[in-house]
Motif scaffolding. Sequence first.
Motif, mmCIF file in Angstrom:
data_model
loop_
_atom_site.group_PDB
_atom_site.id
_atom_site.type_symbol
_atom_site.label_atom_id
_atom_site.label_comp_id
_atom_site.label_asym_id
_atom_site.label_seq_id
_atom_site.Cartn_x
_atom_site.Cartn_y
_atom_site.Cartn_z
ATOM 1 N N GLY A 38 41.701 -37.695 17.858
ATOM 2 C CA GLY A 38 41.109 -38.131 16.485
ATOM 3 C C GLY A 38 41.219 -36.942 15.467
ATOM 4 O O GLY A 38 40.583 -37.190 14.426
ATOM 5 N N ARG A 39 41.268 -35.887 16.016
ATOM 6 C CA ARG A 39 41.115 -34.805 15.279
ATOM 7 C C ARG A 39 42.469 -34.265 14.399
ATOM 8 O O ARG A 39 43.352 -34.645 14.693
ATOM 9 N N PRO A 40 42.016 -33.733 13.312
ATOM 10 C CA PRO A 40 43.456 -33.341 12.388
ATOM 11 C C PRO A 40 44.165 -32.230 13.137
ATOM 12 O O PRO A 40 43.418 -31.451 13.986
ATOM 13 N N ALA A 41 45.378 -32.226 12.777
ATOM 14 C CA ALA A 41 46.316 -31.367 13.463
ATOM 15 C C ALA A 41 45.746 -29.694 13.737
ATOM 16 O O ALA A 41 45.820 -29.333 14.631
ATOM 17 N N PRO A 42 45.350 -29.218 12.463
ATOM 18 C CA PRO A 42 45.047 -27.822 12.871
ATOM 19 C C PRO A 42 43.868 -27.455 13.627
ATOM 20 O O PRO A 42 43.960 -26.707 14.712
ATOM 21 N N GLN A 43 42.898 -28.129 13.610
ATOM 22 C CA GLN A 43 41.711 -28.208 14.752
ATOM 23 C C GLN A 43 42.087 -28.644 16.101
ATOM 24 O O GLN A 43 42.062 -27.797 17.075
ATOM 25 N N ALA A 44 43.035 -29.658 16.334
ATOM 26 C CA ALA A 44 43.584 -30.077 17.645
ATOM 27 C C ALA A 44 44.369 -28.869 18.240
ATOM 28 O O ALA A 44 44.318 -28.418 19.362
ATOM 29 N N GLY A 45 45.166 -28.389 17.224
ATOM 30 C CA GLY A 45 46.096 -27.198 17.790
ATOM 31 C C GLY A 45 45.433 -25.856 18.231
ATOM 32 O O GLY A 45 45.918 -25.384 19.022
ATOM 33 N N GLY A 46 44.302 -25.679 17.607
ATOM 34 C CA GLY A 46 43.650 -24.491 17.918
ATOM 35 C C GLY A 46 42.935 -24.735 19.238
ATOM 36 O O GLY A 46 42.992 -23.904 19.971
ATOM 37 N N ILE A 47 42.408 -25.766 19.673
ATOM 38 C CA ILE A 47 41.683 -26.120 20.930
ATOM 39 C C ILE A 47 42.769 -26.211 22.015
ATOM 40 O O ILE A 47 42.615 -25.346 23.118
ATOM 41 N N PHE A 48 43.974 -26.754 21.645
ATOM 42 C CA PHE A 48 45.030 -26.859 22.712
ATOM 43 C C PHE A 48 45.674 -25.466 23.089
ATOM 44 O O PHE A 48 46.075 -24.886 24.027
ATOM 45 N N TRP A 49 45.944 -24.662 21.940
ATOM 46 C CA TRP A 49 46.434 -23.367 21.877
ATOM 47 C C TRP A 49 45.500 -22.492 22.853
ATOM 48 O O TRP A 49 46.176 -21.489 23.710
ATOM 49 N N GLU A 50 44.374 -22.452 22.717
ATOM 50 C CA GLU A 50 43.280 -21.630 23.511
ATOM 51 C C GLU A 50 43.472 -21.761 25.120
ATOM 52 O O GLU A 50 43.208 -21.156 25.733
ATOM 53 N N TRP A 51 43.752 -23.202 25.250
ATOM 54 C CA TRP A 51 43.987 -23.783 26.613
ATOM 55 C C TRP A 51 45.006 -23.383 27.393
ATOM 56 O O TRP A 51 45.265 -22.839 28.389
ATOM 57 N N ALA A 52 46.369 -23.561 26.417
ATOM 58 C CA ALA A 52 47.593 -23.495 27.086
ATOM 59 C C ALA A 52 48.016 -22.040 27.247
ATOM 60 O O ALA A 52 48.970 -21.952 28.622
ATOM 61 N N LYS A 53 47.713 -21.089 26.757
ATOM 62 C CA LYS A 53 48.281 -19.594 26.909
ATOM 63 C C LYS A 53 49.779 -19.564 27.147
ATOM 64 O O LYS A 53 50.211 -19.046 28.191
ATOM 65 N N LEU A 54 50.430 -20.201 26.331
ATOM 66 C CA LEU A 54 51.836 -20.340 26.603
ATOM 67 C C LEU A 54 52.590 -19.029 25.984
ATOM 68 O O LEU A 54 52.102 -18.384 25.067
ATOM 69 N N PRO A 55 53.717 -18.671 26.642
ATOM 70 C CA PRO A 55 54.431 -17.168 26.354
ATOM 71 C C PRO A 55 55.461 -17.484 25.074
ATOM 72 O O PRO A 55 56.432 -16.857 25.309
ATOM 73 N N LEU A 56 55.045 -18.126 24.018
ATOM 74 C CA LEU A 56 55.868 -18.361 22.959
ATOM 75 C C LEU A 56 55.085 -18.359 21.634
ATOM 76 O O LEU A 56 53.814 -18.562 22.072
ATOM 77 N N SER A 57 55.578 -18.305 20.410
ATOM 78 C CA SER A 57 54.734 -18.651 19.387
ATOM 79 C C SER A 57 54.390 -19.980 19.130
ATOM 80 O O SER A 57 54.882 -21.010 19.798
ATOM 81 N N ARG A 58 53.393 -20.253 18.437
ATOM 82 C CA ARG A 58 52.890 -21.611 18.172
ATOM 83 C C ARG A 58 54.093 -22.374 17.401
ATOM 84 O O ARG A 58 54.398 -23.445 17.544
ATOM 85 N N GLU A 59 54.779 -21.900 16.536
ATOM 86 C CA GLU A 59 55.822 -22.201 15.686
ATOM 87 C C GLU A 59 56.938 -22.801 16.614
ATOM 88 O O GLU A 59 57.430 -23.961 16.519
ATOM 89 N N GLU A 60 57.232 -21.775 17.743
ATOM 90 C CA GLU A 60 58.308 -22.202 18.543
ATOM 91 C C GLU A 60 57.917 -23.618 19.305
ATOM 92 O O GLU A 60 58.837 -24.394 19.528
ATOM 93 N N PHE A 61 56.770 -23.494 19.868
ATOM 94 C CA PHE A 61 56.072 -24.582 20.550
ATOM 95 C C PHE A 61 55.903 -25.723 19.777
ATOM 96 O O PHE A 61 56.413 -26.886 20.241
ATOM 97 N N TYR A 62 55.724 -25.703 18.429
ATOM 98 C CA TYR A 62 55.679 -27.146 17.574
ATOM 99 C C TYR A 62 56.919 -27.475 17.455
ATOM 100 O O TYR A 62 57.208 -28.784 17.128
ATOM 101 N N THR A 63 58.013 -26.721 17.286
ATOM 102 C CA THR A 63 59.370 -27.045 16.936
ATOM 103 C C THR A 63 59.877 -27.640 18.112
ATOM 104 O O THR A 63 60.474 -28.812 17.792
ATOM 105 N N LYS A 64 59.595 -27.386 19.266
ATOM 106 C CA LYS A 64 59.790 -28.106 20.594
ATOM 107 C C LYS A 64 59.472 -29.502 20.492
ATOM 108 O O LYS A 64 59.999 -30.413 20.918
ATOM 109 N N VAL A 65 57.961 -29.486 20.439
ATOM 110 C CA VAL A 65 57.389 -30.875 20.525
ATOM 111 C C VAL A 65 57.606 -31.629 19.394
ATOM 112 O O VAL A 65 58.080 -32.760 19.681
ATOM 113 N N GLN A 66 57.939 -31.161 18.215
ATOM 114 C CA GLN A 66 58.426 -32.079 17.068
ATOM 115 C C GLN A 66 59.683 -32.754 17.192
ATOM 116 O O GLN A 66 59.942 -33.975 17.127
#
Length: 276
Positions: A38-66
Amino acid sequence: MDGLLIDSEDKYTICTNEVLREYGRPGVPWNIKAQLQGRPAPQAGGIFWEWAKLPLSREEFYTKVQALQKTHFPTCKPLAGVPELLRILGKQTDVKIALATSSQTMNFKLKTGHLEELFAVFADENRVLGDDERIGKGRGKPAPDIYLVALETINARLRKEGGKEITPAECLVFEDSVPGVESGRRAGMQVVWCPHPGLLNEYKGREAEVLAGLTGEHKEVQEKNEEIGVVAADGSERKKGAPGELNDGWAKFLPSLEDFPYQDYGINIRKEDGRL
């Protein structure tokens, strides 16, 4: 829309988990997903990224997801009871209907382009998307703005036609997410909460708190509608800017949108419009 009208929440999970597996991470658990819904993408993205701790940039991650979303979103399907609900509501001359979704325009088109007949009940002027300029920055759900804007799209037409404007207390919000329920409650509107079974399990024992809009999601935003008096279920005016009260009857839980109780909300459907 997402997770309420169509099964797009499941598609989000599929796409995200596929990328997480690529980096040896577990799938998104419901205690995290519950915060994203239910949250807008920027807020949801911040929550997710804090949990995921992935070894790549947000831009790289979202490119793959999109890239995955472009494959999965066009396969979205209506959830149980939704086609009948929209068909019946769309035929009621005394019922006005609008769509309020945190999905931004590009994703909205991907999810609904093949479902034009289903969404035809929502006139273009009554569709409020996540990137709508009338919603201020940082004012997505659980703030009430998106539902107040949706109501204004209806009232704008009523004013032109010389009709009586609709008040927030006369509105019914359909939601699956917890921030969305709070958004509706803070707008002074009645709410139907129809959550995913996984989300419902996450809030087991706290259902009354969710329905009252008292889960504390609003603490993340500074309300700009403090000056707006909100009408309570008994017709009195609650504290300005406040959500509801436990068990006040202003919001209800439904496990599904099948066999919706129209009469409970003063909607008297004609026999030919209902299920035979």
